[in-house]
Design an enzyme around this catalytic site. Structure first.
Site, PDB file in Angstrom:
ATOM      1  CG  ASP A 207      -0.251  -0.019   2.549  1.00 19.13           C
ATOM      2  OD1 ASP A 207       0.961   0.310   2.615  1.00 19.13           O
ATOM      3  OD2 ASP A 207      -0.914  -0.348   3.545  1.00 19.13           O
ATOM      4  CB  ALA A 208       0.128   4.844   0.145  1.00 17.93           C
TER       5      ALA A 208
END
Length: 136
Positions: free
Chosen positions: A14-15
């Site tokens: 994810d980010a």
């Protein structure tokens, strides 16, 4: 017990650089598929013999996060074998650290119509001989 190495890439995270939860499921699938392939029972061979395995149920315990560039070990062990199903005990580790524990039940289906069916005797016996863990 069968295991494969998996490197965590950017596309898996994810980010924040942490492995996205759905990617763990893909890692588990790869280990099960490669375990069958190592037995000489790869997905194509099974399909040509008229059989497919489909995930019936899954219990996953997310214990610690994996991160970008980690090298993971993903295991697959036959925990229980039925006439029309197999339960795999699976783990994902980073070195000695357990990140994830899972139990995955796959159902045997006829490739032609996806109806439940019994596993052929030779495959049943082979899987049964590999059965390990506390449920053996």
């Amino acid at each position: 017990m069968f295991s494969i190495p998996i490197r965590v890439y950017w596309e898996d995270t994810d980010a924040g650089g942490v492995v996205y939860h759905a990617r763990y499921v893909a890692f588990l699938e790869r280990a099960r598929s490669d375990a069958l392939r190592a037995m000489g029972r790869g997905q194509q061979a099974l399909q040509q013999a008229g059989l497919v395995f489909a995930v019936h149920s899954m219990r996953v315990d997310f214990l610690r996060p994996a991160r970008l560039d980690d090298l993971l070990e993903v295991t697959a062990e036959v925990a229980r074998v039925g006439r029309a199903s197999v339960v795999f005990s699976q783990r994902i580790l980073r070195g000695e650290e357990l990140l994830l524990a899972a139990e995955v039940k796959v159902a045997a289906l006829r490739a032609a119509d996806f109806r439940p069916c019994a596993v052929e005797e030779s495959l049943y016996e082979e899987l049964k001989s590999m059965q390990g863990g506390p449920n053996a």
